[in-house]
Design a protein around this motif. Structure first.
Motif, PDB file in Angstrom:
ATOM      1  N   GLN A 115       0.838  -1.201   0.000  1.00 52.46           N
ATOM      2  CA  GLN A 115       0.000   0.000   0.000  1.00 52.46           C
ATOM      3  C   GLN A 115       0.875   1.255   0.000  1.00 52.46           C
ATOM      4  O   GLN A 115       0.579   2.231  -0.684  1.00 52.46           O
ATOM      5  CB  GLN A 115      -0.920  -0.013   1.216  1.00 52.46           C
ATOM      6  CG  GLN A 115      -1.998   1.019   1.190  1.00 52.46           C
ATOM      7  CD  GLN A 115      -3.006   0.800   0.088  1.00 52.46           C
ATOM      8  OE1 GLN A 115      -3.017   1.564  -0.868  1.00 52.46           O
ATOM      9  NE2 GLN A 115      -3.841  -0.205   0.208  1.00 52.46           N
ATOM     10  N   VAL A 116       1.979   1.214   0.748  1.00 52.02           N
ATOM     11  CA  VAL A 116       2.930   2.335   0.721  1.00 52.02           C
ATOM     12  C   VAL A 116       3.507   2.473  -0.682  1.00 52.02           C
ATOM     13  O   VAL A 116       3.555   3.572  -1.249  1.00 52.02           O
ATOM     14  CB  VAL A 116       4.049   2.148   1.773  1.00 52.02           C
ATOM     15  CG1 VAL A 116       5.170   3.161   1.566  1.00 52.02           C
ATOM     16  CG2 VAL A 116       3.485   2.256   3.180  1.00 52.02           C
ATOM     17  N   LEU A 117       3.938   1.356  -1.265  1.00 40.04           N
ATOM     18  CA  LEU A 117       4.519   1.400  -2.613  1.00 40.04           C
ATOM     19  C   LEU A 117       3.527   1.941  -3.637  1.00 40.04           C
ATOM     20  O   LEU A 117       3.913   2.654  -4.570  1.00 40.04           O
ATOM     21  CB  LEU A 117       4.984   0.004  -3.030  1.00 40.04           C
ATOM     22  CG  LEU A 117       6.191  -0.544  -2.270  1.00 40.04           C
ATOM     23  CD1 LEU A 117       6.421  -2.016  -2.601  1.00 40.04           C
ATOM     24  CD2 LEU A 117       7.435   0.280  -2.569  1.00 40.04           C
ATOM     25  N   ALA A 118       2.244   1.633  -3.454  1.00 39.55           N
ATOM     26  CA  ALA A 118       1.225   2.071  -4.407  1.00 39.55           C
ATOM     27  C   ALA A 118       0.846   3.542  -4.248  1.00 39.55           C
ATOM     28  O   ALA A 118       0.369   4.162  -5.198  1.00 39.55           O
ATOM     29  CB  ALA A 118      -0.027   1.206  -4.256  1.00 39.55           C
ATOM     30  N   ALA A 134      -4.004   5.119   5.204  1.00 36.22           N
ATOM     31  CA  ALA A 134      -3.215   5.702   6.299  1.00 36.22           C
ATOM     32  C   ALA A 134      -2.919   4.646   7.368  1.00 36.22           C
ATOM     33  O   ALA A 134      -1.801   4.586   7.899  1.00 36.22           O
ATOM     34  CB  ALA A 134      -3.954   6.892   6.906  1.00 36.22           C
ATOM     35  N   ASN A 135      -3.895   3.799   7.667  1.00 37.05           N
ATOM     36  CA  ASN A 135      -3.660   2.718   8.635  1.00 37.05           C
ATOM     37  C   ASN A 135      -2.622   1.734   8.106  1.00 37.05           C
ATOM     38  O   ASN A 135      -1.792   1.230   8.870  1.00 37.05           O
ATOM     39  CB  ASN A 135      -4.968   2.014   8.991  1.00 37.05           C
ATOM     40  CG  ASN A 135      -5.771   2.793  10.002  1.00 37.05           C
ATOM     41  OD1 ASN A 135      -5.270   3.169  11.060  1.00 37.05           O
ATOM     42  ND2 ASN A 135      -7.022   3.067   9.683  1.00 37.05           N
ATOM     43  N   ALA A 140       3.023  -0.398   7.988  1.00 35.52           N
ATOM     44  CA  ALA A 140       4.223  -0.609   7.179  1.00 35.52           C
ATOM     45  C   ALA A 140       5.415   0.155   7.737  1.00 35.52           C
ATOM     46  O   ALA A 140       6.524  -0.388   7.821  1.00 35.52           O
ATOM     47  CB  ALA A 140       3.958  -0.192   5.726  1.00 35.52           C
ATOM     48  N   VAL A 141       5.201   1.405   8.125  1.00 38.16           N
ATOM     49  CA  VAL A 141       6.305   2.187   8.690  1.00 38.16           C
ATOM     50  C   VAL A 141       6.769   1.552   9.999  1.00 38.16           C
ATOM     51  O   VAL A 141       7.967   1.525  10.287  1.00 38.16           O
ATOM     52  CB  VAL A 141       5.904   3.675   8.870  1.00 38.16           C
ATOM     53  CG1 VAL A 141       6.939   4.441   9.673  1.00 38.16           C
ATOM     54  CG2 VAL A 141       5.702   4.325   7.500  1.00 38.16           C
ATOM     55  N   ASN A 142       5.833   1.006  10.770  1.00 36.26           N
ATOM     56  CA  ASN A 142       6.229   0.312  11.992  1.00 36.26           C
ATOM     57  C   ASN A 142       7.119  -0.889  11.668  1.00 36.26           C
ATOM     58  O   ASN A 142       8.139  -1.102  12.330  1.00 36.26           O
ATOM     59  CB  ASN A 142       4.998  -0.132  12.777  1.00 36.26           C
ATOM     60  CG  ASN A 142       5.364  -0.660  14.136  1.00 36.26           C
ATOM     61  OD1 ASN A 142       5.918   0.056  14.960  1.00 36.26           O
ATOM     62  ND2 ASN A 142       5.079  -1.931  14.371  1.00 36.26           N
ATOM     63  N   ASP A 143       6.763  -1.659  10.654  1.00 31.83           N
ATOM     64  CA  ASP A 143       7.592  -2.806  10.265  1.00 31.83           C
ATOM     65  C   ASP A 143       8.969  -2.363   9.778  1.00 31.83           C
ATOM     66  O   ASP A 143       9.983  -2.991  10.102  1.00 31.83           O
ATOM     67  CB  ASP A 143       6.895  -3.631   9.179  1.00 31.83           C
ATOM     68  CG  ASP A 143       5.755  -4.468   9.725  1.00 31.83           C
ATOM     69  OD1 ASP A 143       5.718  -4.721  10.950  1.00 31.83           O
ATOM     70  OD2 ASP A 143       4.884  -4.874   8.932  1.00 31.83           O
ATOM     71  N   ILE A 144       9.012  -1.283   9.022  1.00 33.12           N
ATOM     72  CA  ILE A 144      10.300  -0.767   8.551  1.00 33.12           C
ATOM     73  C   ILE A 144      11.148  -0.345   9.751  1.00 33.12           C
ATOM     74  O   ILE A 144      12.346  -0.644   9.823  1.00 33.12           O
ATOM     75  CB  ILE A 144      10.100   0.408   7.569  1.00 33.12           C
ATOM     76  CG1 ILE A 144       9.418  -0.076   6.277  1.00 33.12           C
ATOM     77  CG2 ILE A 144      11.438   1.075   7.251  1.00 33.12           C
ATOM     78  CD1 ILE A 144       8.902   1.050   5.389  1.00 33.12           C
TER      79      ILE A 144
END
Length: 195
Positions: A115-118, A134-135, A140-144
């Motif tokens: 979803q971030v990539l898209a 946004a969720n 995703a940012v948490n995983d990164i």
């Protein structure tokens, strides 16, 4: 990065921000790395005859070998959690739970990163997210951050600074930038519409 702005629309809230070209490229690269790690983990899963017959997906039964993937896909049960209780086969329990739940967890984490990539603008600039997007960004940012924090060996107490000549100083700056990005988006998500 600009602060996130929450805008109420007839179709629900939208979350607007803007990224510089280098920020967008960095975020795309990091999200792509997460997808790559998850794909690699999934591909390590041995074929299961029952899955082929029933269609029920099963995952790996073994714990990830590298620390970064293990941080993204931790054990379900820790040995220290059963101290003073009846003996528990923690390895067997983790193996069974991994087999059942890891495919779904990988799908969710991969979906958030995709979803971030898209949605991240390829050349930077302004962009807008729906509440669901946004969720996904938050996840995703948490995983990164978890992956990068593992590389940096950041523990529960955190890590404020490294000497400027430390080879990991740039990674810490990226980690801190991601923390701010995530925090500002979370604040915008929690915001209430003005009346």
């Amino acid at each position: 990065m600009q602060k996130w702005k929450r805008v109420e629309t007839g179709d629900g809230p939208r979350f607007r921000s803007a990224l510089a070209v280098h920020e967008a490229a960095l975020l795309r690269n990091l999200a792509g790395s997460i997808v790559g790690m998850l794909d690699a983990r999934e591909s390590e899963s041995p074929p299961d005859e029952l899955e082929q017959i029933t269609g029920i997906r099963t995952g790996n039964t073994s714990t990830p070998r590298d620390a970064t993937t293990l941080r993204l896909l931790p054990d379900f049960h820790r040995r220290e959690d059963c101290a003073g209780e009846l003996p528990v086969d923690a390895d067997g329990l983790n193996s069974a739970l991994r087999s059942l739940h890891e495919p779904g967890i990988i799908d969710a984490k991969r979906g958030a990163a995709q979803q971030v990539l898209a949605t991240v603008p390829e050349r930077g600039g302004r962009f807008e997210l729906t509440e669901d997007q946004a969720n996904a960004w938050i996840a995703a940012v948490n995983d990164i951050r978890l992956a990068l924090g593992t590389v940096l060996k950041i523990g529960p107490e955190g890590l404020d600074q490294l000497p400027a000549d430390d080879p990991m100083a740039a990674q810490l700056n990226v980690y801190q930038w991601l923390t701010v990005l995530q925090e500002f988006l979370l604040v915008a998500l929690m915001g209430r519409p003005r009346r």
